[in-house]
Design a protein around this motif. Structure first.
Motif, mmCIF file in Angstrom:
data_model
loop_
_atom_site.group_PDB
_atom_site.id
_atom_site.type_symbol
_atom_site.label_atom_id
_atom_site.label_comp_id
_atom_site.label_asym_id
_atom_site.label_seq_id
_atom_site.Cartn_x
_atom_site.Cartn_y
_atom_site.Cartn_z
ATOM 1 N N ASP A 218 -6.445 -2.578 0.668
ATOM 2 C CA ASP A 218 -6.749 -1.252 0.133
ATOM 3 C C ASP A 218 -5.525 -0.705 -0.585
ATOM 4 O OD1 ASP A 218 -4.986 -0.378 2.072
ATOM 5 O OD2 ASP A 218 -6.562 0.282 3.455
ATOM 6 N N ARG A 291 -5.968 -7.518 -9.201
ATOM 7 C CA ARG A 291 -6.737 -6.309 -8.917
ATOM 8 C C ARG A 291 -8.222 -6.635 -8.959
ATOM 9 N NH1 ARG A 291 -5.661 -1.424 -12.900
ATOM 10 N NH2 ARG A 291 -6.955 -2.761 -14.231
ATOM 11 N N THR A 292 -9.001 -6.012 -8.049
ATOM 12 C CA THR A 292 -10.445 -6.229 -8.050
ATOM 13 C C THR A 292 -11.061 -5.610 -9.295
ATOM 14 O OG1 THR A 292 -10.781 -4.219 -6.737
ATOM 15 C CG2 THR A 292 -10.520 -6.296 -5.537
ATOM 16 N N SER A 293 -12.283 -6.068 -9.633
ATOM 17 C CA SER A 293 -12.908 -5.637 -10.877
ATOM 18 C C SER A 293 -13.537 -4.245 -10.783
ATOM 19 C CB SER A 293 -13.996 -6.652 -11.284
ATOM 20 O OG SER A 293 -14.946 -6.777 -10.244
ATOM 21 N N ASP A 294 -13.645 -3.708 -9.548
ATOM 22 C CA ASP A 294 -14.218 -2.362 -9.428
ATOM 23 C C ASP A 294 -13.131 -1.325 -9.652
ATOM 24 O OD1 ASP A 294 -12.701 -2.394 -7.123
ATOM 25 O OD2 ASP A 294 -14.395 -2.871 -5.821
ATOM 26 N N THR A 295 -13.482 -0.068 -9.424
ATOM 27 C CA THR A 295 -12.527 1.040 -9.666
ATOM 28 C C THR A 295 -11.903 1.537 -8.369
ATOM 29 O OG1 THR A 295 -14.357 2.627 -9.512
ATOM 30 C CG2 THR A 295 -13.795 1.770 -11.713
ATOM 31 N N SER A 296 -11.970 0.686 -7.323
ATOM 32 C CA SER A 296 -11.453 1.138 -6.022
ATOM 33 C C SER A 296 -9.937 1.050 -5.935
ATOM 34 C CB SER A 296 -12.082 0.302 -4.906
ATOM 35 O OG SER A 296 -11.690 -1.058 -5.031
ATOM 36 N N ARG A 298 -8.384 -1.614 -5.179
ATOM 37 C CA ARG A 298 -8.019 -2.607 -4.187
ATOM 38 C C ARG A 298 -7.460 -3.867 -4.855
ATOM 39 N NH1 ARG A 298 -13.292 -3.236 -0.564
ATOM 40 N NH2 ARG A 298 -14.136 -3.637 -2.670
#
Length: 754
Positions: A218, A291-296, A298
């Motif tokens: 996170d 980095r993950t592909s979402d906007t979190s 994470r």
């Protein structure tokens, strides 16, 4: 009827068709509702149509319920349910609903008609809801249920009832449109769910098959997801909730934090970390952070255990820097250490390089085999390492040669180290029950006195080693500048020989041998002469080192043999009585397997008799290694009719037994004795003894280096057979030999008369 207007995967089409056996509450609600309406109708109008309708609904409901339960069992078991039968029974039931509604409207019992119409509307809704997976079946059922109602509205006497006939088609279109829309929506949803399930399954398979650790962090770098090799991704993990940085060694955390920051900006990062297990075993990991592909916000960390690869790399590096047989550092590591020493060396000497060469190693390999040679090298490597203090380097540079880098500031330091080495090598070395002799020669150079780069230091040590071996082996020599001069002289000789061979500058000259009784020429000795680049005629002394070289020595001998035999053929063809020509042969020639065959072939090519040449050998040839082979070669030559002369007799270490063992025909008294004859009692005694020895053994005796008439007279008085030297002539080119043969006799007679 069971098909869909949308192109869907077979799995989804099967699930949609199997919807006939689902929604049990709706099914039971429909059956019970129509049965109840039929019962009310039969009670209000106990006529055959109403009673028949009630009985039909009850029987049909029981049959459909049985088919439904059977189909559900088949679906649960993974089999194929009776879809077609269920579909036809559904259509029959819808037609029964339409029939019942028709007779209720036609009865003019408007209470019953109202109940039937409301029930039919509810059934139509149920048909669409329950059969959305098969909208074509739903459409057939709706038409079957409502079309009789519309017909009943047109046939009734009530003026308002035809409105139903208009409303029902609109209702059918509306509800069918909704049914097909619901179908499309459900198909899209099921397709998306199927794709999601396949994607989840694929991801699960990838995670299960991957040898990597997969973590999701996170924004506070706490572990939110963890998949470790060999564990299910859904299993609980003790790492969940822990900060990833706390799992790293303290020395890696700063670089890891920087890598996380870079990855957060959208740039993939590679980071290598080293971990220690509870058993103090080091494990290496290659971490890829992204980095993950979402906007979190994470981060995903994929960590691969590269311990095996790291150990393989370390092993490969070790093997690249060490000798496979002895385990010692090799030349590459030696050069690196030497470069480091040179880089840090001051003005004064602080270290020395010692090259150790095993004496007679080839003999051990040839006589006892390579196993014995390998065992000897391993034992020497062990003893060399034991003789040096920690911090000094012992390396094997190849073959039977070792190199040492030792701390030393003076010759005395190096000599003490050499003494420890020799002390260690004096102990016996046993292999397969046999004692191996272990001797070594050593050459040393100082760092930085003898060079400021690696090549100079190693060259200086090599030169010192060469001097040690040339001086008798089994000794240490420390590099001196004078050694360089000797080596350069040696290299100059080798280079000159090569150039002379390339330019065909090798030419034989001939020195007459004169019979001391008759003053006539009885033969010649072929002496090597060569023209340098300036055209000057040079003697063999300037090429001395080349005669010991296996390749160059053979080439020089071949060139001389070819030249001599070419001249002999010319003289023979011209009828010149030259007697014979003596050719000098070295130990290098005897090491050739085809030496005898070469001489025979050259004589045969020119149609010459073997008696036209003699072979001269020195005593050292008899004493060298391979004396049995030398004896065999000389016997072959003697058997061909070639006479053998023992050159420089009295200066070597040959015993009288060699004169009996080897086929010797002539003895040549060395010039060192002839020069002192008449002025040295010892020289007179030795010369006289050799002459008497030759007479007793039936050997011809030749005196070399005769320069004065007095020497000639003394030799004649002793009974010497032949003389050779400047008194008669210097070495002559082949073109002057015929004239010398006729002129020398006259010259000798005139000199004697004078």
């Amino acid at each position: 009827m069971l098909g869909t207007p949308t192109d869907v995967p077979a799995a989804i089409a099967t699930r949609l068709a199997n919807g006939l056996f689902l929604s049990v509450p709706i099914f039971l609600g429909g059956v019970l509702n129509t049965t109840a309406v039929a019962a009310i109708a039969a009670l209000r109008h106990a006529t055959a149509p109403f009673i028949g309708w009630l009985i039909f609904e009850v029987v049909l409901g029981i049959v459909r319920l049985g088919v439904l339960l059977h189909g559900r069992q088949r679906v649960a078991a993974g089999g194929t349910p009776p879809r077609a039968l269920a579909a036809w029974l559904s259509c029959v039931w819808a037609g029964s609903v339409g029939f019942g509604t028709f007779i209720c409207i036609a009865s003019s019992d408007w209470v019953l008609a109202t109940i039937a119409c409301l029930s039919a509307a509810a059934m139509v809704c149920g048909m669409c809801l329950r059969n959305f997976g098969t909208p074509r079946l739903a459409a057939v059922m709706v038409v079957a249920a409502l079309l009789p109602c519309a017909a009943a509205g047109l046939l009734t006497s009530e003026p308002i009832m035809p409105v139903i006939s208009v409303q029902l088609p609109v209702f059918m279109l509306t509800i069918l449109s909704a049914s097909f829309g619901l179908h499309r929506m459900m198909v899209s949803w099921m397709t998306a769910i199927g794709e999601l399930e396949r994607s989840r399954s694929l991801n699960e398979t990838i995670l299960q098959s991957s040898p990597d650790h997969t973590l999701i962090l996170d924004q506070d770098h706490n572990i939110a997801f963890c998949k470790r090799p060999g564990k299910d991704a859904h299993d609980g993990d003790s790492l969940i909730g822990r900060n990833w940085l706390t799992l790293l060694p303290p020395e890696d955390r700063e670089s890891a934090l920087a890598a996380l920051a870079k990855a957060s900006s959208g740039k993939p990062v590679n980071l290598m970390t080293c971990h220690s297990t509870s058993s103090n075993e080091k494990r290496w990991f290659d971490n890829v952070i992204n980095r993950t592909s979402d906007t979190s916000g994470r981060l995903i960390v994929v960590s691969r255990d590269i311990t095996h690869q790291k150990k393989s790399e370390e092993q490969a590096i070790w093997m690249a820097q060490h000798d496979a047989l002895t385990g010692l550092p090799n030349r590459a590591l030696l050069q690196d250490r030497l470069d480091s020493l040179l880089a840090t060396a001051g003005q004064s000497d602080s270290a020395a390089m010692i090259i150790v060469d095993v004496d007679n190693f080839k003999t051990i390999n040839d006589s006892l085999g390579h196993d014995a040679g390998d065992a000897l090298l391993c034992e020497i490597a062990s003893r060399l390492a034991a003789a040096l203090p920690e911090g000094d380097l012992v390396a094997r540079t190849g073959g039977d040669e070792f190199a040492l880098l030792v701390a030393a500031r003076s010759n005395a330091d190096v000599e003490r180290i050499a003494e420890r080495i020799y002390e260690g090598l004096r102990g016996p070395i046993m292999h397969a029950g046999r004692l191996l002799e272990c001797g070594a020669s050593m050459g040393a150079s100082f760092i930085p006195r003898d060079g400021r780069d690696r090549s100079e230091i190693m060259k200086a040590a090599d030169i010192a080693l060469y001097a040690a071996k040339a001086g008798g082996r089994a000794q240490l020599r420390i590099f001196e500048r004078a050694m360089m001069i000797e080596v350069e002289r040696h290299q100059t000789m080798i280079t000159s020989a090569r150039l002379a061979l390339q330019r065909s500058a090798i030419v034989p000259h001939y020195q007459p041998k004169v019979c001391l009784r008759t003053s006539r020429i009885v033969g010649f000795e072929a002496l090597l002469r060569w023209h340098d680049r300036d055209g000057q005629l040079r003697g063999p002394d300037a090429l001395e080192a080349a005669f010991d070289d296996p390749v160059l020595g053979t080439l020089l001998s071949d060139r001389m043999l070819e030249g001599v035999l070419d001249d002999v053929r010319i003289w023979t063809t011209a009828g010149i009585d030259f007697g014979h020509v003596a050719i000098n042969v070295t130990s290098t020639d005897f090491r050739r397997e085809d030496f005898v065959e070469t001489i025979c072939a050259r004589l045969a090519e020119r149609d010459l008799l073997p008696s036209c040449i003699q072979i001269e050998v020195t005593e050292n040839v008899f004493l060298g290694q391979g004396a049995d082979e030398v004896k065999h070669v000389l016997q072959q030559l003697s058997g061909m009719g070639i006479r053998i002369a023992l050159d420089d007799f009295g200066t070597g270490y040959a015993s009288l037994s060699h004169l009996n063992q080897f086929p010797v025909d002539l003895l040549k008294i060395d010039r060192s004795f002839i020069q002192q004859i008449g002025s040295s009692v010892d020289a007179d005694a030795i010369s006289s003894t050799v002459v008497n020895l030759g007479r007793c053994l039936g050997l011809e005796v030749i005196a070399e280096g005769v320069e004065t008439p007095a020497q000639e007279a003394l030799l004649r008085a002793m009974g010497c057979d032949t003389g050779q030297g400047f008194l008669y002539s210097r070495a002559l080119p082949a073109a002057k030999v015929p004239a010398a043969i006729s002129q020398l006799y006259d010259t000798q007679l005139e000199r004697r008369r004078a």
